[in-house]
Scaffold this motif. Structure first.
Motif, PDB file in Angstrom:
ATOM      1  N   LEU A 159       0.835  -1.204   0.000  1.00  0.00           N
ATOM      2  CA  LEU A 159       0.000   0.000   0.000  1.00  0.00           C
ATOM      3  C   LEU A 159       0.866   1.249   0.000  1.00  0.00           C
ATOM      4  CD1 LEU A 159      -2.817   1.266   0.163  1.00  0.00           C
ATOM      5  CD2 LEU A 159      -2.677   1.074   2.653  1.00  0.00           C
ATOM      6  N   GLU A 160       1.909   1.238   0.821  1.00  0.00           N
ATOM      7  CA  GLU A 160       2.868   2.357   0.822  1.00  0.00           C
ATOM      8  C   GLU A 160       3.411   2.598  -0.573  1.00  0.00           C
ATOM      9  OE1 GLU A 160       6.132   2.356   3.624  1.00  0.00           O
ATOM     10  OE2 GLU A 160       4.910   1.287   5.083  1.00  0.00           O
ATOM     11  N   GLN A 161       3.825   1.520  -1.231  1.00  0.00           N
ATOM     12  CA  GLN A 161       4.432   1.645  -2.555  1.00  0.00           C
ATOM     13  C   GLN A 161       3.437   2.158  -3.589  1.00  0.00           C
ATOM     14  OE1 GLN A 161       6.555  -1.794  -3.917  1.00  0.00           O
ATOM     15  NE2 GLN A 161       6.663  -1.074  -6.031  1.00  0.00           N
ATOM     16  N   GLU A 162       2.226   1.619  -3.559  1.00  0.00           N
ATOM     17  CA  GLU A 162       1.214   2.045  -4.544  1.00  0.00           C
ATOM     18  C   GLU A 162       0.894   3.536  -4.387  1.00  0.00           C
ATOM     19  OE1 GLU A 162       0.089   0.466  -7.006  1.00  0.00           O
ATOM     20  OE2 GLU A 162       0.507  -1.629  -6.605  1.00  0.00           O
ATOM     21  N   LEU A 163       0.713   3.969  -3.141  1.00  0.00           N
ATOM     22  CA  LEU A 163       0.397   5.380  -2.889  1.00  0.00           C
ATOM     23  C   LEU A 163       1.562   6.279  -3.278  1.00  0.00           C
ATOM     24  CD1 LEU A 163      -1.337   5.002   0.596  1.00  0.00           C
ATOM     25  CD2 LEU A 163      -2.456   5.620  -1.552  1.00  0.00           C
ATOM     26  N   GLY A 164       2.778   5.859  -2.921  1.00  0.00           N
ATOM     27  CA  GLY A 164       3.949   6.664  -3.243  1.00  0.00           C
ATOM     28  C   GLY A 164       4.191   6.749  -4.733  1.00  0.00           C
ATOM     29  N   GLU A 165       4.004   5.633  -5.433  1.00  0.00           N
ATOM     30  CA  GLU A 165       4.245   5.635  -6.875  1.00  0.00           C
ATOM     31  C   GLU A 165       3.203   6.481  -7.604  1.00  0.00           C
ATOM     32  OE1 GLU A 165       5.036   2.469 -10.532  1.00  0.00           O
ATOM     33  OE2 GLU A 165       4.918   1.764  -8.454  1.00  0.00           O
ATOM     34  N   PHE A 166       1.957   6.409  -7.163  1.00  0.00           N
ATOM     35  CA  PHE A 166       0.920   7.226  -7.798  1.00  0.00           C
ATOM     36  C   PHE A 166       1.172   8.709  -7.522  1.00  0.00           C
ATOM     37  CE2 PHE A 166      -3.423   8.862  -8.502  1.00  0.00           C
ATOM     38  CZ  PHE A 166      -3.642   8.325  -9.756  1.00  0.00           C
ATOM     39  N   ALA A 167       1.648   9.026  -6.320  1.00  0.00           N
ATOM     40  CA  ALA A 167       2.003  10.405  -5.998  1.00  0.00           C
ATOM     41  C   ALA A 167       3.104  10.900  -6.932  1.00  0.00           C
ATOM     42  CB  ALA A 167       2.470  10.508  -4.539  1.00  0.00           C
ATOM     43  N   LEU A 168       4.114  10.067  -7.153  1.00  0.00           N
ATOM     44  CA  LEU A 168       5.214  10.455  -8.037  1.00  0.00           C
ATOM     45  C   LEU A 168       4.721  10.644  -9.467  1.00  0.00           C
ATOM     46  CD1 LEU A 168       8.242  11.005  -8.176  1.00  0.00           C
ATOM     47  CD2 LEU A 168       8.603   8.562  -8.598  1.00  0.00           C
ATOM     48  N   GLN A 169       3.817   9.791  -9.900  1.00  0.00           N
ATOM     49  CA  GLN A 169       3.252   9.932 -11.246  1.00  0.00           C
ATOM     50  C   GLN A 169       2.516  11.267 -11.402  1.00  0.00           C
ATOM     51  OE1 GLN A 169       0.849   6.418 -11.550  1.00  0.00           O
ATOM     52  NE2 GLN A 169       2.592   5.047 -11.810  1.00  0.00           N
ATOM     53  N   LEU A 170       1.749  11.653 -10.385  1.00  0.00           N
ATOM     54  CA  LEU A 170       1.034  12.927 -10.447  1.00  0.00           C
ATOM     55  C   LEU A 170       2.008  14.102 -10.419  1.00  0.00           C
ATOM     56  CD1 LEU A 170      -2.028  12.301  -8.098  1.00  0.00           C
ATOM     57  CD2 LEU A 170      -2.034  12.477 -10.585  1.00  0.00           C
ATOM     58  N   LEU A 171       3.071  13.996  -9.627  1.00  0.00           N
ATOM     59  CA  LEU A 171       4.085  15.058  -9.599  1.00  0.00           C
ATOM     60  C   LEU A 171       4.737  15.205 -10.969  1.00  0.00           C
ATOM     61  CD1 LEU A 171       5.760  14.340  -6.139  1.00  0.00           C
ATOM     62  CD2 LEU A 171       4.473  16.398  -6.748  1.00  0.00           C
ATOM     63  N   ILE A 172       4.986  14.087 -11.626  1.00  0.00           N
ATOM     64  CA  ILE A 172       5.582  14.128 -12.959  1.00  0.00           C
ATOM     65  C   ILE A 172       4.618  14.748 -13.961  1.00  0.00           C
ATOM     66  CG2 ILE A 172       6.358  12.689 -14.879  1.00  0.00           C
ATOM     67  CD1 ILE A 172       7.591  10.791 -12.784  1.00  0.00           C
ATOM     68  N   VAL A 173       3.343  14.399 -13.870  1.00  0.00           N
ATOM     69  CA  VAL A 173       2.336  15.005 -14.762  1.00  0.00           C
ATOM     70  C   VAL A 173       2.292  16.515 -14.557  1.00  0.00           C
ATOM     71  CG1 VAL A 173      -0.132  15.161 -15.270  1.00  0.00           C
ATOM     72  CG2 VAL A 173       0.926  12.931 -14.927  1.00  0.00           C
ATOM     73  N   GLY A 174       2.317  16.947 -13.286  1.00  0.00           N
ATOM     74  CA  GLY A 174       2.339  18.386 -13.010  1.00  0.00           C
ATOM     75  C   GLY A 174       3.572  19.056 -13.575  1.00  0.00           C
ATOM     76  N   LEU A 175       4.709  18.369 -13.497  1.00  0.00           N
ATOM     77  CA  LEU A 175       5.957  18.913 -14.029  1.00  0.00           C
ATOM     78  C   LEU A 175       5.932  18.989 -15.553  1.00  0.00           C
ATOM     79  CD1 LEU A 175       8.777  19.807 -12.927  1.00  0.00           C
ATOM     80  CD2 LEU A 175       9.557  17.474 -13.377  1.00  0.00           C
ATOM     81  N   ALA A 176       5.143  18.114 -16.175  1.00  0.00           N
ATOM     82  CA  ALA A 176       5.094  18.060 -17.635  1.00  0.00           C
ATOM     83  C   ALA A 176       4.167  19.100 -18.250  1.00  0.00           C
ATOM     84  CB  ALA A 176       4.638  16.665 -18.077  1.00  0.00           C
ATOM     85  N   VAL A 177       3.371  19.788 -17.433  1.00  0.00           N
ATOM     86  CA  VAL A 177       2.359  20.700 -17.971  1.00  0.00           C
ATOM     87  C   VAL A 177       2.990  21.797 -18.821  1.00  0.00           C
ATOM     88  CG1 VAL A 177       0.672  22.471 -17.335  1.00  0.00           C
ATOM     89  CG2 VAL A 177       0.623  20.252 -16.205  1.00  0.00           C
TER      90      VAL A 177
END
Length: 205
Positions: free
Chosen positions: A45-63
């Motif tokens: 659960l820790e990993q899934e939440l952390g990885e999804f958080a990183l994915q969203l941070l990357i999407v925000g960085l890509a805007v």
């Protein structure tokens, strides 16, 4: 093609992301409660939440690069993406604090002694003022300082990528890909003209 996509995106309300993006958290929790996350559901659960958080941070960085190089305008969604990324980072941290470690003294010991936790915690600390000032009142109140403050996003995302890389056991491809994408997006944000002017000013000094 891009123009029609931008037109379609303008019809999507930004507030919809605050409803849709939390849904994976409930799915991860459901999997954890029903055995869908394997033998160690808390770690998973820790990993899934952390990885999804990183994915969203990357999407925000890509805007910004997407708008600059592809013409795709996602600016109106960037605040919601950033806040939802913080939401998942906070859930990732809370899962570690409340469900995994639980002992306060052990939490501090882990932060101090384990570099990947130190780096992850530093990234979280950087995100806190960004989340607190992601509102119109703060934009008006801080003025030009708001943009400078929110450049901490770059460092926070980079720390998140390094945290994930260090957390992985052995040299794995997926964390390296995440870090490579982050570094590539950061490089795309560098404007050659501004960089040359800065180098010129330093040379003149």
């Amino acid at each position: 093609m891009v123009d029609s996509l931008n037109t379609a995106l303008r019809r999507v309300p930004a507030w919809l992301l605050y409803i849709v993006l939390p849904l994976p958290a409930f799915w991860f929790l459901y999997l954890g409660l029903t055995g869908g996350l394997g033998a160690e559901p808390i770690k998973a659960l820790e990993q899934e939440l952390g990885e999804f958080a990183l994915q969203l941070l990357i999407v925000g960085l890509a805007v910004t690069p997407l708008r600059r190089f592809a013409g795709l305008n996602l600016i109106r969604f960037r605040r919601a993406i950033g806040l939802m990324a913080f939401f998942y980072v906070a859930l990732h941290l809370l899962t570690w604090l409340v469900l995994d470690v639980q002992i306060l003294s052990q939490i501090w010991a882990d932060i101090v002694k384990r570099p990947y936790i130190t780096i992850g915690m530093a990234g979280f600390v950087l995100l806190v003022p960004l989340a607190l000032t992601s509102n119109n009142w703060s934009v008006r109140r801080l003025g030009p300082r708001w943009r400078k403050l929110h450049k901490l996003t770059y460092l926070a995302v980079l720390l998140g990528g390094v945290h994930y890389l260090m957390l992985a056991k052995g040299l794995q491809l997926e964390p390296l890909l995440y870090l490579g994408v982050i570094l590539g997006l950061l490089a795309l944000r560098i404007e050659p003209g501004k960089l040359r002017r800065r180098i010129g000013r330093r040379s003149a000094a």
